[in-house]
Enzyme design. Sequence first.
Site, PDB file in Angstrom:
ATOM      1  CE  LYS A 266      -0.395  -0.325   5.018  1.00 52.75           C
ATOM      2  NZ  LYS A 266      -1.121  -1.016   6.088  1.00 52.75           N
TER       3      LYS A 266
ATOM      4  NE  ARG B  81      -6.602   0.336  11.621  1.00 46.75           N
ATOM      5  CZ  ARG B  81      -5.387   0.153  11.148  1.00 46.75           C
ATOM      6  NH1 ARG B  81      -4.433   0.993  11.459  1.00 46.75           N
ATOM      7  NH2 ARG B  81      -5.100  -0.862  10.380  1.00 46.75           N
TER       8      ARG B  81
ATOM      9  CG  MET C  92       9.377  23.758  -1.539  1.00 47.05           C
ATOM     10  SD  MET C  92       8.210  24.671  -2.542  1.00 47.05           S
ATOM     11  CE  MET C  92       7.373  25.659  -1.328  1.00 47.05           C
TER      12      MET C  92
ATOM     13  CE1 TYR D 129      13.882  32.231   1.657  1.00 48.72           C
ATOM     14  CE2 TYR D 129      13.577  29.852   1.746  1.00 48.72           C
ATOM     15  CZ  TYR D 129      13.538  31.050   1.039  1.00 48.72           C
ATOM     16  OH  TYR D 129      13.162  31.039  -0.266  1.00 48.72           O
TER      17      TYR D 129
HETATM   18  C1  PLP Z   1      -0.387  -2.062   6.631  1.00 50.33           C
HETATM   19  C2  PLP Z   1      -0.930  -3.314   7.126  1.00 50.33           C
HETATM   20  C3  PLP Z   1      -0.087  -4.406   7.375  1.00 50.33           C
HETATM   21  C4  PLP Z   1       1.412  -4.333   7.284  1.00 50.33           C
HETATM   22  O1  PLP Z   1       1.934  -3.817   8.484  1.00 50.33           O
HETATM   23  P1  PLP Z   1       3.499  -3.724   8.734  1.00 50.33           P
HETATM   24  O2  PLP Z   1       3.631  -3.257  10.127  1.00 50.33           O
HETATM   25  O3  PLP Z   1       3.999  -2.719   7.752  1.00 50.33           O
HETATM   26  O4  PLP Z   1       4.057  -5.067   8.472  1.00 50.33           O
HETATM   27  C5  PLP Z   1      -0.682  -5.585   7.748  1.00 50.33           C
HETATM   28  N1  PLP Z   1      -2.023  -5.689   7.876  1.00 50.33           N
HETATM   29  C6  PLP Z   1      -2.854  -4.663   7.653  1.00 50.33           C
HETATM   30  C7  PLP Z   1      -4.317  -4.836   7.831  1.00 50.33           C
HETATM   31  C8  PLP Z   1      -2.341  -3.438   7.269  1.00 50.33           C
HETATM   32  O5  PLP Z   1      -3.168  -2.412   7.047  1.00 50.33           O
END
Ligand code: PLP
Length: 394
Positions: free
Chosen positions: A42, A142, A319, A271
């Site tokens: 992701k 969650r 920047m 800056y």
């Molecule tokens: C992002 C995620 C993971 C991976 O977690 P890591 O700590 O990066 O290994 C696993 N399961 C779910 C549901 C996630 O959202």
Amino acid sequence: MIIDICQERATRAHIDLDAVATNVRALRGALPATAKLVAVVKANGYGHGANWVGRAALDAGAAMLGVATVGEGRALRTFGIVEPIVVLGSIEPGEVGAACALGLELTLGDDRLLDAVQREARRITNVPPIAVHLKVDTGLRRYGATTAEAPDLAKRITADPRLRFAGICTHFASADEPAEPFTALQWQRFCHMIDELAASGIPLPPRHVANSAAILTGQGTDCELARAGIALYGAQPSNDVPLLPGMRPAMRIESRIARIVPLAPGDTVGYNRTFTARRAMRGALVPLGYADGYRRSLSGRAWMGIAGRRASVLGRVSMDQVVVEVPDGVHAEPGDIVHVMGGEGAPSIPEMAALMETNVYEVLVGMRWRIPRIYERCGEIIAIDDAGAADLAH
Ligand SMILES: *Cc1c(COP(=O)(O)O)cnc(C)c1O
């Protein structure tokens, strides 16, 4: 094909796909021999590039990829990934049609999304059943069904021949704190719910619980699947959870000196003039700034690596540019390499996280796509992802 990185911007991220492959094999080695690994890519592969990292992870033995959104799944399909992809997060009921058309597996935790999936399953014909994973909330509060709601959802899924029950899962709140007993409690709650399902005669799908931290600490790994994100990229989930031997970071950021800035006593840099030279010294201008994810909070605190030595950041990060001190006795000239993160003399990823007062995840995903990603395998550059240049071309 010869890829010429001389035409790229001086500031680049090198992505070591062999490191990804090594990390995948090490993580699989920590799981039961029959367990499969979901490589979580992701957020564009935690800032590394989901396409190439995903391909490398699958080639090294990952069974499927995990994403957070339908759009991320679409990008992988467009790149040519045909292997299973699971959307780990919640999606809108309206997105179900697109997700199914892309052959994405879905994770659901309530009736609302299951209703939408069943509607879609009735609408489409002559296609394989839609693969769904049931997410159970064992304490993270969650996404997911409560342990009380899960059995009814499981029954609905198994009763629908147009659905395939592809997984049942939960997610740990504190697996990156090895001394935290809550992880064991979540595992117990999950196992208890699984026992109940089994007792009620529901055929059990593959279970998946462990994230990187849990795999590395051996919690919740006694399942058919495990989901690894951060460790795939060779970053430790927290300072308390070390990687396995041989695992290494996949991302390294470097740049090149754009100018040597001579500084006389009393000169100020950048800056708001927050740094004043007390003696004659040399600054090196590095073409990288907070628009690249090199945060402004690194001003006056971070360092880079020049010729293997620490080169302190002088004054404010702006920047697009930052000035570092050329260490005494070091020969430096425009065009010389500066290691920004990883690489000789530079902060490691965890050191960068400490400097930015965040975790390694945010450091990695925070590296903006204006920085070209250079993909390397077996010592060769196999691709460049220069989204920044593509934007400019539009
Ligand atoms: C992002 C995620 C993971 C991976 O977690 P890591 O700590 O990066 O290994 C696993 N399961 C779910 C549901 C996630 O959202």
